[in-house]
Design a protein around this motif. Structure first.
Motif, PDB file in Angstrom:
ATOM      1  N   GLU A 210      34.235 -39.166  19.578  1.00 15.05           N
ATOM      2  CA  GLU A 210      32.963 -38.932  18.879  1.00 15.05           C
ATOM      3  C   GLU A 210      32.728 -37.443  18.609  1.00 15.05           C
ATOM      4  OE1 GLU A 210      29.676 -40.864  20.951  1.00 15.05           O
ATOM      5  OE2 GLU A 210      31.136 -42.334  21.691  1.00 15.05           O
ATOM      6  N   VAL A 211      33.526 -36.583  19.261  1.00 14.43           N
ATOM      7  CA  VAL A 211      33.308 -35.139  19.106  1.00 14.43           C
ATOM      8  C   VAL A 211      34.212 -34.603  17.994  1.00 14.43           C
ATOM      9  CG1 VAL A 211      33.289 -32.912  20.292  1.00 14.43           C
ATOM     10  CG2 VAL A 211      32.795 -35.005  21.576  1.00 14.43           C
ATOM     11  N   LYS A 241      27.617 -28.958  22.209  1.00  9.53           N
ATOM     12  CA  LYS A 241      27.899 -28.533  23.585  1.00  9.53           C
ATOM     13  C   LYS A 241      27.543 -29.647  24.566  1.00  9.53           C
ATOM     14  CE  LYS A 241      25.084 -24.957  23.247  1.00  9.53           C
ATOM     15  NZ  LYS A 241      24.583 -25.108  21.868  1.00  9.53           N
ATOM     16  N   LEU A 243      27.042 -32.726  23.825  1.00 14.49           N
ATOM     17  CA  LEU A 243      27.865 -33.894  23.483  1.00 14.49           C
ATOM     18  C   LEU A 243      29.222 -33.817  24.180  1.00 14.49           C
ATOM     19  CD1 LEU A 243      27.870 -36.375  21.432  1.00 14.49           C
ATOM     20  CD2 LEU A 243      29.215 -34.887  19.944  1.00 14.49           C
TER      21      LEU A 243
HETATM   22  N1  LIG Z   1      31.075 -31.584  17.109  1.00 11.36           N
HETATM   23  C1  LIG Z   1      30.308 -32.661  16.888  1.00 11.36           C
HETATM   24  N2  LIG Z   1      30.863 -33.846  16.539  1.00 11.36           N
HETATM   25  C2  LIG Z   1      30.082 -34.909  16.310  1.00 11.36           C
HETATM   26  N3  LIG Z   1      28.746 -34.904  16.414  1.00 11.36           N
HETATM   27  C3  LIG Z   1      28.139 -33.772  16.744  1.00 11.36           C
HETATM   28  C4  LIG Z   1      28.884 -32.577  16.979  1.00 11.36           C
HETATM   29  N4  LIG Z   1      28.032 -31.592  17.289  1.00 11.36           N
HETATM   30  C5  LIG Z   1      26.793 -32.129  17.252  1.00 11.36           C
HETATM   31  N5  LIG Z   1      26.854 -33.439  16.921  1.00 11.36           N
HETATM   32  C6  LIG Z   1      25.713 -34.348  16.771  1.00 11.36           C
HETATM   33  O1  LIG Z   1      24.543 -33.598  16.965  1.00 11.36           O
HETATM   34  C7  LIG Z   1      23.835 -34.032  18.123  1.00 11.36           C
HETATM   35  C8  LIG Z   1      23.322 -32.838  18.908  1.00 11.36           C
HETATM   36  O2  LIG Z   1      24.407 -32.131  19.470  1.00 11.36           O
HETATM   37  P1  LIG Z   1      24.327 -31.467  20.900  1.00 11.36           P
HETATM   38  O3  LIG Z   1      25.548 -31.784  21.647  1.00 11.36           O
HETATM   39  O4  LIG Z   1      23.042 -31.839  21.543  1.00 11.36           O
HETATM   40  O5  LIG Z   1      24.297 -29.942  20.489  1.00 11.36           O
HETATM   41  P2  LIG Z   1      24.073 -28.679  21.430  1.00 11.36           P
HETATM   42  O6  LIG Z   1      24.054 -29.127  22.814  1.00 11.36           O
HETATM   43  O7  LIG Z   1      25.225 -27.779  21.129  1.00 11.36           O
HETATM   44  O8  LIG Z   1      22.787 -28.086  20.969  1.00 11.36           O
HETATM   45  C9  LIG Z   1      24.838 -34.838  18.900  1.00 11.36           C
HETATM   46  O9  LIG Z   1      24.215 -35.822  19.659  1.00 11.36           O
HETATM   47  C10 LIG Z   1      25.710 -35.417  17.821  1.00 11.36           C
HETATM   48  O10 LIG Z   1      25.129 -36.580  17.300  1.00 11.36           O
END
Ligand SMILES: Nc1ncnc2c1ncn2[C@@H]1O[C@H](COP(=O)(O)OP(=O)(O)O)[C@@H](O)[C@H]1O
Ligand SMILES: [Mg+2]
Length: 525
Positions: A210-211, A241, A243
């Protein structure tokens, strides 16, 4: 008449045997309890009185004296309730004991129901070590108590059950039927896990497929998990991050038998052991919120309970939004990161809880989150980004072995790139490389090798040595910095299946730590 029963209390992570002596004599109807701290005294007295009355027994209208010995030992919690109540019933001639040594654990509700208590696993282990052959425990703690070999465990739902338990074999309800099938496995002295629990259940954790994008961060995480190295992810909001870190539980290999036992003891004392012990072998992944208190994170509080850093023992402690954590809390993490354990203070002395953790942290590069972003300007006032990073003390930052940037993923990469590798493949590589490392290191992960061990176990070929010398000189690395780089390079080489640390491993390890972090304990702007 005088009755003597056994129970136990928790001291740090150890159980301690407590003798409950109850004397019921003629005199004014009053109940004295000695050997408890003031506040607990009246509470225990009230619970015991109501529970006895509401269980169909009679609360004797005589002079009752209860002594919990040894008096000098601090007694936390309320696990001694049941033993006090049963002692009163024996001393007033309402029930009989077989005379066999039998211990009782459990807290009473006013209605007489026996409530689960924290720390049953180590308390039962202590009783078994002291030669006690039978123990009654709250029904909800039955599985955990059954992990201890060499002692018969009886489930207690109410005072009736406790009465039957101390009445001896004939009056007792068969407890064995309620037990899960047991498989002998070895454990630490005194506690022998009898049951092999179901392995990690597929949880709700994120799968790496998913990442999208973030190949550097994915690679850094893989290397970090191989060697148990601490990792910092830095990037703007929405980069993934949180995620990526949420995929960690699915990448960690299960605990070994002895590790599982240590983890279960910590969970038991914190009152967090799953009653069915299904997660027995699940490697801990704890992600406390940044508003968590010092006691919640480090340990302590009125019950002197282990904190998140100990609940993450043998696993991963994930601190999301690192810069938002209380500075004192982060400072307190230095000790566990260096020693693998944490000392929690209290009025009389202190206790040491295990805390052999791998730290994974995530943060924005500045308050607004867009410092260094190619498309969006940083809106922080001048000087603010530096202040933001300085909230994390230099020494703590220095202990983060790997540091990688996570830039925002471009929409095209998010939508068009092929589906990335899933967790299963990465987990298999991590598990294999960890095995190789553990075999060479005498069971330890690369991150926990001492300086001399690093020199001995991270053999370099000629080119690698030349390259490392060069990097160390350019970056002005201390001996500590050189050893750190070598440990990480060892993990890279383990992943590649190489016995010797070669030049590519050195270069890869150097890439996983920003040179600016080496030069100065503070992040590069
Ligand atoms: N690299 C990625 N690949 C797929 N989805 C992502 C990615 N980065 C962000 N997302 C989407 O955006 C949402 C928020 O990301 P998140 O991990 O909370 O960001 P951060 O912690 O870096 O602020 C995730 O739940 C996902 O749905
Ligand atoms: Mg986040």
């Amino acid at each position: 008449m005088l009755a003597t029963l056994l129970t136990a209390v928790i001291d740090g992570l150890e159980g301690a045997l407590v003798r409950v002596e109850v004397d019921v004599a003629s005199g004014l109807p009053i109940c004295h309890i000695v050997g408890l701290p003031d506040a607990s005294l009246s509470e225990a007295r009230e619970r015991v009185r109501s529970a006895i009355r509401n269980s169909g027994f009679e609360y004797p209208a005589r002079r009752i004296t209860v002594n919990l010995a040894p008096a000098g030992r601090r007694k936390h919690g309320a696990a001694y309730d049941v033993a006090i109540a049963v002692g009163i019933l024996v001393a007033s001639g309402q029930i009989r004991t077989s005379g066999e040594p039998c211990a009782l654990l459990g807290e009473l509700s006013l209605g007489g129901a026996i409530q689960p208590v924290a720390g049953v696993l180590p308390m039962v282990a202590t009783l078994a070590r002291s030669g006690v052959r039978r123990v009654g425990v709250p029904t909800a703690n039955l599985v955990e108590a059954s992990l201890v070999a060499g002692i018969e465990v009886m489930p207690l739902a109410g005072l009736d059950d406790a009465a039957r338990a101390i009445a001896g074999p004939r009056g007792r309800r068969a407890a064995a039927a309620a037990r899960a099938p047991t498989v002998a496995v070895s454990g630490s002295p005194g506690v022998q896990a009898q049951q092999s629990m179901t392995l990690v259940e597929p949880g709700s954790c994120v799968d790496l497929s998913e990442v999208r994008g973030q190949s550097t961060a994915r690679w850094a995480l893989e290397v970090a998990l191989v060697g148990g190295h601490s990792l910092l992810l830095v990037g703007p909001p929405g980069a993934g991050k949180t995620l990526l870190a949420s995929a960690i539980p699915g990448l960690l290999p299960p605990l070994s038998d002895s590790e599982a036992l240590e983890v279960a003891v910590v969970r038991s004392v914190a009152g967090l052991l799953d009653p069915s012990a299904r997660c027995w072998r699940e490697r801990p992944f704890r992600a406390p919120h940044h508003t968590s208190s010092y006691a919640a994170l480090v340990g302590g509080g009125p019950r002197l309970a282990p904190g998140e850093v100990s609940l993450a023992h043998h696993g991963v402690l994930f601190l999301d939004e690192l810069a938002e954590f209380d500075r004192d809390v982060l400072e307190a993490l230095r000790q566990p990161l260096e020693e693998g354990s944490v000392v929690v203070g209290r009025a009389q002395g202190s206790v040491r809880f295990p805390a052999h953790v791998q730290l994974v942290a995530a943060m924005n590069p500045c308050r607004c989150g867009y410092l260094g972003d190619p498309d969006r300007p940083c809106r922080c006032p001048p000087g603010d980004p530096e202040r933001y990073v300085r909230r994390i003390s230099g020494p703590v930052l220095d202990r983060l072995d790997l540091r990688v940037e996570m830039p925002r993923v471009r929409p095209a990469a998010l939508l068009l790139d092929p589906r990335p590798e899933s967790s299963a493949g990465v987990a298999a590589r991590v598990a294999e490389a960890r095995l190789v490392g553990a075999e060479r290191n005498g069971g330890r992960s690369n991150a926990w090798l001492s300086g001399p061990e690093v020199q001995r176990l991270c053999g370099l070929d000629g080119r690698a040595r030349g390259r490392l010398t060069e990097i160390a000189e350019v970056r002005g690395l201390s001996a500590r910095g050189v050893h750190r780089l070598l440990r990480v390079a060892r993990s890279v080489a383990d992943l590649a299946g190489r016995a010797v640390v070669d030049e590519p491993a050195i270069l890869a390890a150097a890439d996983l730590r920003d040179p600016a972090v080496e030069a100065e304990p503070g992040l590069a702007a």
